[in-house]
Design an enzyme around this catalytic site. Structure first.
Site, PDB file in Angstrom:
ATOM      1  N   LYS A 189       0.844  -1.204   0.000  1.00 57.15           N
ATOM      2  CA  LYS A 189       0.000   0.000   0.000  1.00 57.15           C
ATOM      3  C   LYS A 189       0.874   1.247   0.000  1.00 57.15           C
ATOM      4  O   LYS A 189       0.647   2.182  -0.761  1.00 57.15           O
ATOM      5  CB  LYS A 189      -0.875   0.002   1.259  1.00 57.15           C
ATOM      6  CG  LYS A 189      -1.543   1.346   1.557  1.00 57.15           C
ATOM      7  CD  LYS A 189      -2.422   1.330   2.781  1.00 57.15           C
ATOM      8  CE  LYS A 189      -1.708   1.524   4.067  1.00 57.15           C
ATOM      9  NZ  LYS A 189      -1.309   2.898   4.410  1.00 57.15           N
ATOM     10  N   ASN A 190       1.919   1.246   0.840  1.00 54.76           N
ATOM     11  CA  ASN A 190       2.718   2.463   1.012  1.00 54.76           C
ATOM     12  C   ASN A 190       3.745   2.687  -0.088  1.00 54.76           C
ATOM     13  O   ASN A 190       4.478   3.667  -0.068  1.00 54.76           O
ATOM     14  CB  ASN A 190       3.384   2.459   2.395  1.00 54.76           C
ATOM     15  CG  ASN A 190       2.346   2.657   3.490  1.00 54.76           C
ATOM     16  OD1 ASN A 190       1.181   2.963   3.206  1.00 54.76           O
ATOM     17  ND2 ASN A 190       2.733   2.448   4.732  1.00 54.76           N
ATOM     18  N   ARG A 207      -4.195  10.957   4.495  1.00 55.81           N
ATOM     19  CA  ARG A 207      -3.147  11.973   4.532  1.00 55.81           C
ATOM     20  C   ARG A 207      -2.097  11.739   3.445  1.00 55.81           C
ATOM     21  O   ARG A 207      -1.385  12.662   3.062  1.00 55.81           O
ATOM     22  CB  ARG A 207      -2.498  12.093   5.891  1.00 55.81           C
ATOM     23  CG  ARG A 207      -1.949  10.839   6.453  1.00 55.81           C
ATOM     24  CD  ARG A 207      -1.112  11.129   7.694  1.00 55.81           C
ATOM     25  NE  ARG A 207       0.198  11.640   7.324  1.00 55.81           N
ATOM     26  CZ  ARG A 207       0.571  12.898   7.392  1.00 55.81           C
ATOM     27  NH1 ARG A 207      -0.297  13.791   7.796  1.00 55.81           N
ATOM     28  NH2 ARG A 207       1.783  13.262   7.050  1.00 55.81           N
ATOM     29  N   ARG A 232       0.861  14.648  12.822  1.00 56.16           N
ATOM     30  CA  ARG A 232       1.268  14.368  11.441  1.00 56.16           C
ATOM     31  C   ARG A 232       1.509  15.657  10.627  1.00 56.16           C
ATOM     32  O   ARG A 232       0.892  15.897   9.606  1.00 56.16           O
ATOM     33  CB  ARG A 232       0.217  13.505  10.734  1.00 56.16           C
ATOM     34  CG  ARG A 232      -0.246  12.273  11.466  1.00 56.16           C
ATOM     35  CD  ARG A 232       0.756  11.145  11.556  1.00 56.16           C
ATOM     36  NE  ARG A 232       1.131  10.555  10.306  1.00 56.16           N
ATOM     37  CZ  ARG A 232       0.467   9.567   9.697  1.00 56.16           C
ATOM     38  NH1 ARG A 232      -0.635   9.130  10.224  1.00 56.16           N
ATOM     39  NH2 ARG A 232       0.905   9.053   8.559  1.00 56.16           N
ATOM     40  N   ASP A 237       5.513  20.034   7.790  1.00 58.01           N
ATOM     41  CA  ASP A 237       6.471  21.145   7.742  1.00 58.01           C
ATOM     42  C   ASP A 237       7.757  20.776   7.000  1.00 58.01           C
ATOM     43  O   ASP A 237       8.347  21.613   6.310  1.00 58.01           O
ATOM     44  CB  ASP A 237       6.802  21.601   9.167  1.00 58.01           C
ATOM     45  CG  ASP A 237       7.317  20.462  10.032  1.00 58.01           C
ATOM     46  OD1 ASP A 237       6.659  19.392  10.060  1.00 58.01           O
ATOM     47  OD2 ASP A 237       8.379  20.605  10.650  1.00 58.01           O
ATOM     48  N   LEU A 238       8.171  19.524   7.078  1.00 56.11           N
ATOM     49  CA  LEU A 238       9.409  19.116   6.390  1.00 56.11           C
ATOM     50  C   LEU A 238       9.213  19.143   4.875  1.00 56.11           C
ATOM     51  O   LEU A 238      10.112  19.532   4.120  1.00 56.11           O
ATOM     52  CB  LEU A 238       9.822  17.721   6.832  1.00 56.11           C
ATOM     53  CG  LEU A 238      10.134  17.546   8.319  1.00 56.11           C
ATOM     54  CD1 LEU A 238      10.388  16.079   8.640  1.00 56.11           C
ATOM     55  CD2 LEU A 238      11.326  18.397   8.738  1.00 56.11           C
ATOM     56  N   ASP A 268       4.948   0.567  11.969  1.00 56.54           N
ATOM     57  CA  ASP A 268       3.685  -0.017  11.508  1.00 56.54           C
ATOM     58  C   ASP A 268       3.506  -1.462  11.963  1.00 56.54           C
ATOM     59  O   ASP A 268       2.462  -2.054  11.701  1.00 56.54           O
ATOM     60  CB  ASP A 268       3.592   0.037   9.977  1.00 56.54           C
ATOM     61  CG  ASP A 268       3.462   1.468   9.482  1.00 56.54           C
ATOM     62  OD1 ASP A 268       3.607   1.685   8.275  1.00 56.54           O
ATOM     63  OD2 ASP A 268       3.233   2.357  10.321  1.00 56.54           O
ATOM     64  N   ARG A 306      -8.670  -0.193   4.870  1.00 60.42           N
ATOM     65  CA  ARG A 306      -7.761   0.775   4.236  1.00 60.42           C
ATOM     66  C   ARG A 306      -6.431   0.110   3.889  1.00 60.42           C
ATOM     67  O   ARG A 306      -5.754   0.525   2.968  1.00 60.42           O
ATOM     68  CB  ARG A 306      -7.493   1.956   5.179  1.00 60.42           C
ATOM     69  CG  ARG A 306      -8.703   2.807   5.443  1.00 60.42           C
ATOM     70  CD  ARG A 306      -8.323   4.051   6.181  1.00 60.42           C
ATOM     71  NE  ARG A 306      -7.219   4.745   5.518  1.00 60.42           N
ATOM     72  CZ  ARG A 306      -6.683   5.878   5.956  1.00 60.42           C
ATOM     73  NH1 ARG A 306      -7.155   6.423   7.062  1.00 60.42           N
ATOM     74  NH2 ARG A 306      -5.692   6.458   5.318  1.00 60.42           N
TER      75      ARG A 306
HETATM   76  C1  EPZ Z   1       4.547   6.901   6.180  1.00 62.78           C
HETATM   77  O1  EPZ Z   1       3.825   7.975   6.780  1.00 62.78           O
HETATM   78  C2  EPZ Z   1       3.582   5.722   6.134  1.00 62.78           C
HETATM   79  N1  EPZ Z   1       2.445   6.064   5.299  1.00 62.78           N
HETATM   80  C3  EPZ Z   1       3.127   5.368   7.549  1.00 62.78           C
HETATM   81  O2  EPZ Z   1       2.291   4.211   7.452  1.00 62.78           O
HETATM   82  C4  EPZ Z   1       4.355   5.029   8.377  1.00 62.78           C
HETATM   83  O3  EPZ Z   1       3.954   4.755   9.706  1.00 62.78           O
HETATM   84  C5  EPZ Z   1       5.335   6.209   8.355  1.00 62.78           C
HETATM   85  O4  EPZ Z   1       5.670   6.531   6.987  1.00 62.78           O
HETATM   86  C6  EPZ Z   1       6.625   5.903   9.111  1.00 62.78           C
HETATM   87  O5  EPZ Z   1       7.249   4.792   8.535  1.00 62.78           O
HETATM   88  C7  EPZ Z   1       2.567   5.993   3.948  1.00 62.78           C
HETATM   89  O6  EPZ Z   1       3.607   5.648   3.422  1.00 62.78           O
HETATM   90  C8  EPZ Z   1       1.342   6.314   3.141  1.00 62.78           C
HETATM   91  P1  EPZ Z   1       6.807  10.229   8.184  1.00 62.78           P
HETATM   92  P2  EPZ Z   1       4.450   9.477   6.765  1.00 62.78           P
HETATM   93  O7  EPZ Z   1       6.725  11.480   7.386  1.00 62.78           O
HETATM   94  O8  EPZ Z   1       5.178   9.695   5.497  1.00 62.78           O
HETATM   95  C9  EPZ Z   1       6.981  13.481  11.628  1.00 62.78           C
HETATM   96  C10 EPZ Z   1       0.366   2.940   7.803  1.00 62.78           C
HETATM   97  O9  EPZ Z   1      -0.112   2.423   8.832  1.00 62.78           O
HETATM   98  N2  EPZ Z   1       6.917  14.457  10.523  1.00 62.78           N
HETATM   99  O10 EPZ Z   1       7.981   9.317   7.984  1.00 62.78           O
HETATM  100  O11 EPZ Z   1       3.381  10.404   7.144  1.00 62.78           O
HETATM  101  C11 EPZ Z   1       5.698  12.683  11.748  1.00 62.78           C
HETATM  102  O12 EPZ Z   1       4.750  13.376  12.530  1.00 62.78           O
HETATM  103  C12 EPZ Z   1       0.915   4.351   7.856  1.00 62.78           C
HETATM  104  O13 EPZ Z   1       0.456   2.357   6.681  1.00 62.78           O
HETATM  105  C13 EPZ Z   1       7.081  15.811  10.826  1.00 62.78           C
HETATM  106  O14 EPZ Z   1       7.278  16.199  11.980  1.00 62.78           O
HETATM  107  O15 EPZ Z   1       5.485   9.360   7.975  1.00 62.78           O
HETATM  108  C14 EPZ Z   1       6.161  11.416  12.415  1.00 62.78           C
HETATM  109  O16 EPZ Z   1       6.256  11.644  13.807  1.00 62.78           O
HETATM  110  C15 EPZ Z   1       0.736   4.960   9.231  1.00 62.78           C
HETATM  111  N3  EPZ Z   1       7.009  16.717   9.815  1.00 62.78           N
HETATM  112  C16 EPZ Z   1       7.559  11.215  11.826  1.00 62.78           C
HETATM  113  O17 EPZ Z   1       7.959  12.490  11.305  1.00 62.78           O
HETATM  114  C17 EPZ Z   1       6.807  16.339   8.507  1.00 62.78           C
HETATM  115  O18 EPZ Z   1       6.777  17.210   7.612  1.00 62.78           O
HETATM  116  C18 EPZ Z   1       7.620  10.211  10.685  1.00 62.78           C
HETATM  117  O19 EPZ Z   1       6.645  10.609   9.726  1.00 62.78           O
HETATM  118  C19 EPZ Z   1       6.646  14.964   8.225  1.00 62.78           C
HETATM  119  C20 EPZ Z   1       6.719  14.039   9.247  1.00 62.78           C
END
Ligand code: EPZ
Length: 432
Positions: free
Chosen positions: A22-23, A105, A134, A137-138, A319, A411
């Site tokens: 999915k991801n 998201r 979530r 900002d990055l 996950d 989902r």
């Molecule tokens: C991806 O989410 C996955 N989703 C998530 O899977 C997964 O848990 C996550 O990566 C971590 O591996 C998809 O790929 C669709 P991140 P993503 O940006 O990209 C913080 C599932 O169950 N952050 O790596 O949103 C964020 O809040 C889902 O399939 C910022 O602070 O994750 C988190 O604490 C759930 N600012 C950490 O970084 C930003 O701009 C990691 O988030 C972006 C992220």
């Protein structure tokens, strides 16, 4: 609202087909925006999130065609049958509306491609979800380094780059899967070279990079923490088969670990999920690669409690945290589990406690003390992975467990109850 009912105590025997990730599928679908030619994806899982992304892309003007239609006979259980053809010949709208983005998201992954292709994008802020705020900002800070002018107003990210994006040297202050994917796609059409440092190394990103290269992108350092992208003026189409879902693989491996038995996961790749299978082996499971995927066995003896903390790839994936916690509720001894990625990813704990689990949470750590048995109960799902951890607990609990709000499950898991029932689980979906 559908519910899933499980009567516990049945070991699992047989085989389970593992679908495409999915991801990986979600960013790969967004990548279609970068080209006027057709991007064909195969091994596409039939999931609610895939349908949501298809709907989002269609309202941008992308032509989306699925071979055989969702869930049709020739698609069930065969990776080959599931193909989706995406053609963004013309982008008719650069708006990603709140009513779609709030449901998923990952919709934010159209931001980079739209900005790169059209020079503008208006994407609703995704808002938080059950597991955390979530933020994005990055994504925004890095796109600004490529020359985008971005403001946040009325709950929307309003971005434009009238002279196009310019290559830059970006170093992410923290690892983010989505920000890495947005910037990788945007950089493919930026003028000049973009260096992305401290990027996420999840296999889904490597899969995206290989697909982009197939579309004509010039990317160095694939699968490393440093990507170098030499921008092109346009990308073409390609055909790409989506890599297997490592979290679906880990979830069904966890099902065997908690319920007992022996199952082959067909289509799985052991190398994608070793951080989890190593922990399951440490706890007492037998895991081995096979020509078709991998087998996991757990016969007889009680598992041992193991400690782990979630980390970016190649560490233990966040996950899989809830699923392995379920296993640990019945292990011999204690297990210390620390969640370092999301700020609120222990919502499965109170529900597991209602089934008799002994778990104490202090901040970002949970101490699980194994108990002799769980008892079935009506439980509530709150997010995708918390939901499935309750199904796993139900497989081992004495009596009947009913998991509500299974739309969370749909989902991310295709035909979960069918796949488990085919291996002997007493599980069924109750349609309301
Ligand atoms: C991806 O989410 C996955 N989703 C998530 O899977 C997964 O848990 C996550 O990566 C971590 O591996 C998809 O790929 C669709 P991140 P993503 O940006 O990209 C913080 C599932 O169950 N952050 O790596 O949103 C964020 O809040 C889902 O399939 C910022 O602070 O994750 C988190 O604490 C759930 N600012 C950490 O970084 C930003 O701009 C990691 O988030 C972006 C992220």
């Amino acid at each position: 609202m559908d519910r899933i009912r499980i009567r516990g105590g049945k070991p699992l025997q047989g085989s389970i087909p593992i679908g495409g990730a999915k991801n990986a599928a979600l960013p790969l679908m967004a990548a279609a925006l970068l080209s006027t030619d057709t991007l064909t994806l195969s091994n596409v899982p039939h999931l609610a999130d895939i349908a949501t992304m298809a709907h989002l892309l269609q309202q941008h003007g992308v032509d989306v065609m699925m071979d055989g239609g969702p869930g049709s006979a020739e698609n069930r259980g065969t990776a080959e049958g599931r193909r989706i053809h995406l053609t963004a010949r013309e982008i008719t709208s650069t708006l990603a509306p709140y009513d779609i983005v709030r449901k998923m998201r990952a919709s934010v992954l159209v931001l980079g491609p739209l900005l790169a292709r059209c020079g503008e994008a208006e994407v609703s802020l995704p808002g938080g979800c059950a597991i955390g705020t979530r933020p994005v900002d990055l994504h925004i800070a890095a796109l600004r380094e490529l020359g985008a002018e971005i403001e946040i107003s009325n709950g929307y990210i309003k971005a434009h780059a009238r002279k196009g994006l310019k290559g830059a040297h970006v170093r992410f202050p923290m690892i983010s899967v989505g920000a890495t994917e947005n910037l990788l796609m945007a950089a493919c059409l930026a003028e000049g070279t973009t260096v992305l440092e401290n990027v996420a190394r999840e296999p889904e990103i490597g899969d995206l990079a290989r697909c982009l290269i197939g579309m004509g992108a010039d990317i160095e350092g694939v699968d490393s923490e440093r990507l170098v992208v030499h921008g092109k003026t346009s990308l073409g189409g390609t055909e790409h088969s989506i890599l297997p879902d490592r979290i679906e693989t880990g979830t069904y491996a966890a099902a065997v670990a908690i319920a007992g038995g022996a199952v082959e996961l067909v289509g799985a790749r052991l190398d994608l999920i070793e951080a989890v299978t190593d922990k399951l082996a440490e706890a007492g499971c037998d895991i081995a690669a096979t020509p078709r995927g991998l087998t996991i066995k757990r016969n007889g003896s009680r598992l041992k409690g193991v400690d782990f903390l979630t980390q970016p790839f190649p560490g233990f994936p966040t996950d899989m945290q809830a699923q392995v916690m379920s296993i640990m509720t019945l292990a011999d001894g204690a297990s210390m589990i620390t969640e370092t990625i999301f700020e609120n990813r222990f919502m499965h704990v109170p529900e597991l406690a209602r089934m008799g689990a002994n778990i104490v949470v202090h901040g970002t750590s949970a101490l699980v003390r194994g108990v002799q048995g769980l008892t079935g109960a009506p439980v509530m799902a709150t997010d995708l992975r918390a939901s499935v951890s309750l199904v796993l607990a139900g497989l081992a609990a004495q009596g009947e467990t009913t998991v509500n709000r299974v739309y969370h499950l749909d989902r991310g898991y295709e035909r979960l109850e069918e796949k488990l029932a085919a291996c002997g689980a007493d599980i069924e979906r109750l349609r309301n």
